[in-house]
Each structure stands twice: as structure tokens, then as C-alpha cells.
Scaffold this motif. Structure first.
Motif: not given
Length: 463
Positions: A1-27
Motif C-alpha cells: 500500500m502506498h504511504p499516502f493511503r496510510y496517511i489518509v487512514l490515519a488522518a481521518i480519526p485524528i480529524a474526528i478527534a480534533g473536531l470533537e475537542q474543538s467543538i466541545m471546547a466552544t459549545s
């Protein structure tokens, strides 16, 4: 598997975690009010934060035994289940339970992606790729508050939790599909789970979080000191158990590695510094410059964006040169100088001049997290990769909690002292108190820079 696909697979959970933390911090305040329990705001945050902090280490341990990708799928499903329960909750007690479940799952969304990425990409190349992951996290933190406010305004507070469910399920499906494609060699481990160590970690983190919460509240210094005392006792008990346990949740042999404990200390200070800045600078823009909430979000964007850009650029430099800790040593020193300059010139700068200065300084702060994580991962055995990555994430989380508490205490104590010293209203009291806070942050940054400087000899071999 190309490394870029690993980056995408890793980036989605990190994006979800970042969204949850920042949304809850302000909301969180709005959600607590609309849910009919505004006085229980702190529990809405703590119900997620405590299990997430402990689950970070637990998932790291389980990831070493069963593979980080498989455990990440489980964490995402647990996070989705907690989000669904929160969205459908009809009472505040159910909402808190849902946040607890969501927190357990959320504990795996930051450390596990980096762990499975470390299994598949050589350290020197990983520096560039993980820079993109850090940028994704900061991008999520930047736009999360805007997304949260729009969702609440259009569909109500439950929409925040509903929106997270399909994202988590999509990420879990993609990871499950890719789990057997070019799997890395993984040793068969005899898993003996450390329940006592986990319980002591829960108590230690709980005391620390409550200490941070009470430090951030006015006139609650004595309860905060009691929580700090409890933290000291439980931490001592946990360290004693780590020496006795045959297979401790956090092994002493791992902590003794110089790069591990030094990296943990650097990331601890980084977490205190970064979270303190993004949590307390809005107070400066509101009370000193008179900006409203909408404009505060805009003027904070240069800093958040610059940290992400700095992380990407540093990753590319590490891949090109093989050098590592010299970058955070220089970057954190530059950030310390920038904070000291802001402390001296604050009354002469406009809101946008302050925001742009902070943004430029943010480029230098982006040199830290990615590089330290890779160096720590490279210094440990493969069978401890999950735990050491989780340890770095936990160090950052603990530092963030203390940074907000101590920063708030220093700022408001300084402000109250300056106000009492004035016989008349003090229009410059906010700026002067914030200058004291900036000096404190500058000391944290300089301390982290000095520790990084002492480890600057670490280099990564060419791929």
C-alpha cells in the motif's frame, strides 16, 4: 500500500478527534444550557476527559498486543456508540454516561493512528508524513468551533453528536478493509493486563484534572491544593506499583530511556503552552481589545494555521537532513522570545498586530510535537511502540490541563492584584496582567527549548 493511503487512514480519526475537542471546547456551555443542566458544565467536560486520558495508555498497551489498526477500529466504533447515545439522550445523567463511553473511544483516536503509521513508514520519511497529520489536527481545531456553532444554530445541540457518527463509522470501515494489506510483522505477546496500574492511573488523572478545574476558578485555591495533594499521593502509589509489577501498564524500563522521559517532559510543557495560549488569548482579545466572539475566532486562526504549516515544513526538513531535536530547540527558543516581546509591547500593538505576531511565532512552535514523537518512537523497541506513543499523547494532555489551570490562576491573580492597587478604574490592568502571563509562558517555552537542546544529537538514518 502506498504511504499516502496510510496517511489518509490515519488522518481521518485524528480529524474526528480534533473536531470533537474543538467543538466541545466552544459549545459545551451552550449544550449544557440547552440540555437543562448549565450548572453541570464541568462534568460534561470531565466525563469525556478522564476516560479519554486513561484510555490513551490502555489502547496503546492493547495496540502492542493486538495491532494498533484493529484497536483503532474498536475505538472508532466505541466513539460512534457514545455519540449515538449522546444524541438520543433524554436526561443529563444519560448524556454524561454517553460522554464517558465517547471518551473511552476518543482516547484511541490520537495515539493509535500514529502508532500504526510508525509500524509502516521509516522514521525519516515518517517525519514528513506525520507533519501532515499534525496539520490535519490543527485544521480541525481551527474550523471545529465554526462547524459546531452552525450545527447548533441550524439543527440543535444533538446535531453535533449525530454528525460525528458517520465520520467514525466511515473511518472504521476503511481501516477494517485495509487491516490485512501489507500487515507489519508483529510479535505474539502474552497479554497480562495491569488492572491495578489502570486503576491508579484513573485516580491520578482524575485528581490532576480536578486540580486544574479548581485552579481555573476564582477563590478555590485551597480545594485545588487538596486535589494537588491527592495527585501527589496517587502518583507516588502508581510509580511504586510500576516498579513492582511484572508487566506494568507504563513500564519503568520504558520511562528510563532518556529520549522517552525527556520527550515526555518537552511535550508536557508544549501541551501546557499551546493549550494555555489558545484558551487564554481569547480573553485578551475580548477584554483588552474589545473584540466580539466572531472576531476572536478570526484573529486566532493565524496562530492555529501557522502551527500546522510549521509542522509540515519541519517534517520536510527532517526527511531531507535527518536532523531532529535541533528544530524544536530552536523553534521553542524563538517562541519564547516572541512571547517575551509581546509581553513588553502589548500596549503598543493593535489586535491584528498581536494576532499576526502570534501567527508568525506559531511557525516556530510547529517544530515540536511531530519531531519529538518520532524521536521517542525510534528510541524504543517495536513491542512498546503503542505504549510509548500513548505516553507522549498523555503527557501532552496532562500538560494541557495544567497549563490552562495555572495560566488562569496567574492571570486572574495578577489582574485582581493590579485592580486592588488602583484607587480608580485601571484601563491598562488587563494588558499588564496578561504581560505577566506571557512571561510565564515564555519561561515554559524556554525550559522546553533547553531540554530539547540537550537531546539535539539524535538523528535519523536515511530510508
Amino acid at each position: 500500500m502506498h504511504p499516502f493511503r496510510y496517511i489518509v487512514l490515519a488522518a481521518i480519526p485524528i480529524a474526528i478527534a480534533g473536531l470533537e475537542q474543538s467543538i466541545m471546547a466552544t459549545s459545551a456551555t451552550t449544550i449544557a444550557r440547552l440540555a437543562g443542566a448549565e450548572t453541570g458544565l464541568v462534568w460534561l467536560l470531565v466525563a469525556f476527559f478522564i476516560p479519554a486520558s486513561v484510555a490513551t495508555i490502555v489502547f496503546g498497551r492493547l495496540g502492542d498486543a493486538f495491532g494498533p489498526m484493529r484497536m483503532l477500529v474498536f475505538a472508532l466504533l466505541l466513539f460512534a456508540a457514545g455519540s449515538l447515545l449522546a444524541a438520543q439522550s433524554q436526561g443529563y445523567a444519560v448524556l454524561l454516561t454517553a460522554r464517558f463511553v465517547q471518551g473511552i473511544g476518543g482516547g484511541g483516536l490520537m495515539a493509535l493512528p500514529q502508532a500504526f503509521l510508525a509500524q509502516r513508514i521509516p522514521p525519516r520519511d515518517r517525519a514528513a508524513y506525520q507533519g501532515y497529520l499534525v496539520a490535519v489536527a490543527f485544521l480541525s481545531n481551527t474550523f471545529g468551533p465554526v462547524a459546531g456553532s452552525l450545527l447548533i444554530a441550524a439543527f440543535g445541540w444533538r446535531a453535533i453528536f449525530y454528525a460525528l457518527i458517520p465520520m467514525a463509522l466511515l473511518a472504521a470501515a476503511l481501516l477494517w478493509r485495509a487491516r490485512n494489506q501489507t500487515p507489519p510483522p508483529r510479535p505474539v505477546l502474552d497479554l497480562r493486563f495491569d488492572w491495578i496500574g489502570t486503576g491508579l492511573l484513573v485516580l491520578t488523572v482524575s485528581c490532576l484534572i480536578f486540580a486544574s478545574q479548581t485552579l481555573a476558578e476564582p477563590d478555590r485555591l485551597i480545594p485545588a491544593l487538596m486535589w494537588i495533594g491527592g495527585f501527589g499521593l496517587t502518583l507516588s502509589a502508581m510509580i511504586g506499583w510500576m516498579y513492582r509489577a511484572e508487566d506494568a501498564l507504563v513500564p519503568v524500563s520504558m520511562i528510563r530511556i532518556p529520549m522517552v522521559w525527556k520527550g515526555g517532559l518537552i511535550v508536557f510543557l508544549y501541551g501546557a503552552l499551546f493549550t494555555g495560549v489558545i484558551s487564554l488569548f481569547p480573553i485578551l482579545f475580548r477584554d483588552h481589545y474589545g473584540l466580539d466572539l466572531q472576531h476572536i475566532g478570526v484573529v486566532m486562526m493565524p496562530f492555529l494555521g501557522a502551527v500546522g504549516v510549521g509542522s509540515i515544513l519541519t517534517g520536510l526538513l527532517v526527511r531531507a537532513t535527518g536532523r531532529t531535536m535541533g528544530f524544536p530547540a530552536a523553534g521553542l527558543a524563538v517562541f519564547a522570545v516572541a512571547l517575551a516581546a509581546l509581553a513588553l509591547l502589548l500596549d503598543r500593538l493593535s489586535a491584528w498586530e498581536t494576532a499576526l505576531t502570534l501567527g508568525v511565532a506559531g511557525l516556530s512552535m510547529g517544530t515540536t510535537l511531530n519531531v519529538v514523537t518520532i524521536c521517542v518512537q525510534s528510541s524504543t523497541a517495536p513491542e512498546m511502540l503503542g505504549r510509548v506513543t500513548a505516553f507522549i499523547q498523555l503527557s501532552r494532555t496532562v500538560g494541557a490541563s495544567l497549563g490552562v489551570g495555572l495560566g488562569t490562576l496567574i492571570y486572574f491573580r495578577s489582574l485582581n492584584g493590579l485592580t486592588l492597587a488602583c484607587a480608580a478604574p485601571c484601563p491598562g490592568a488587563v494588558g499588564a496582567a496578561f504581560s505577566v502571563l506571557l512571561a510565564f509562558f515564555a519561561v515554559l517555552s524556554l525550559t522546553a527549548a533547553l531540554i530539547a537542546y540537550r537531546t539535539r544529537g539524535v538523528s535519523l538514518p536515511a530510508s
